[in-house]
Write an enzyme that holds these catalytic residues in place. Sequence first.
Site, short mmCIF file in Angstrom:
data_model
loop_
_atom_site.label_atom_id
_atom_site.label_comp_id
_atom_site.label_asym_id
_atom_site.label_seq_id
_atom_site.Cartn_x
_atom_site.Cartn_y
_atom_site.Cartn_z
CG LEU A 103 -1.06 -11.45 -1.02
CD1 LEU A 103 -1.95 -12.38 -0.19
CD2 LEU A 103 -1.81 -11.00 -2.27
CG ASP A 104 -0.98 -4.22 -0.96
OD1 ASP A 104 0.19 -4.32 -1.39
OD2 ASP A 104 -1.90 -3.68 -1.58
CE LYS A 105 0.26 -3.71 9.15
NZ LYS A 105 0.82 -2.55 9.86
CE LYS A 188 -5.01 -2.50 -1.18
NZ LYS A 188 -3.96 -2.57 -0.18
#
Length: 235
Positions: A103-105, A188
Site C-alpha cells: 500500500l502507498d505510504k 490513484k
Amino acid sequence: MERLDKILVSQGVGSRSEVQKLIKKKNVAVDGEIVTKPDYKVEPENAEIKVAGQALSFKKHLYIMMNKPAGVVSATKDSRDKTVLDILPDKLRRKNLAPVGRLDKDTEGLMIISDDGEFAHRVLSPKKHIYKKYYAELNGKLTEKMIESFKNGITLKDGTRFLPAELTILSENSAYVEIREGKFHQVKKMFSSQGLSVTYLKRVKIGGLSLDSNLHIGECRELTDYEKQTIFIGI
Ligand code: URA
C-alpha cells in the site's frame, strides 16, 4: 535449533522479558523437564513445550491483519520511514515476516503480514485475480460516466492498461473501487485519468476478507483459519 525464549515470544506467549521471567521461575518444561535457561536450544517443531502445564501448539506460520496507518511504509526495512513490521507488537514479531503486497505510504487500511511465502504468492498471483476493495475520497465530482470508464478498463496515455474495475459512487466525492490487480499507484492513476486526485485512500477488503472494524488504526491481530480461506473463496 532455536532459543527457548525466542520460540515462546514467536508463539505469542509474551514479550522477551516476560517469557524470560516465566522460564527463570520454572514455568516452562521441554519434553517433560523444567528448563530454567532462556537460551536453552530447542527444535520447536519436534519438542513438546509446556508453559504452566499447558502444551504449546507450535504455529509454523503467522498470518496477521493490520489496519495500516498513513505515514508507515509497507516494506520490511526502510532507512527513513517506519515500516509495518516496526509497528508490530512484540508478541507478533518473528523472523521472515513481510507485508503481503503493498500500500502507498499515505494509504490506510487492510494489510496482511505473513512469513508464509507460498501463501503470499497465492494472494498476489496475477492469475488468481483476487479482488481488492478500496474506499476513496476525491478532490472533485464523481460522475456516472466514470463508472462506465472503470468498467470498460482504463488505458492511460502512456499505454498502461488496467483490467475492468467496479466503481460504486457513495457521494459526490467518495466511492468504493474494486480492482483485481495491484499495479503501482493503480487507484490513484485510474482516478487521475478521469481528472480527479485521491485525497484519502483506504483498503477495506482483499478477496472475501474485510478489514475488522474493531481494529483501530495501527492495530493488528492474527487471522483465523476461516478468514484466511475467505481471501481465496471470496465469501
Ligand atoms: N492504489 C493506489 O493508488 N495506492 C494504493 O496504496 C493502493 C492501490
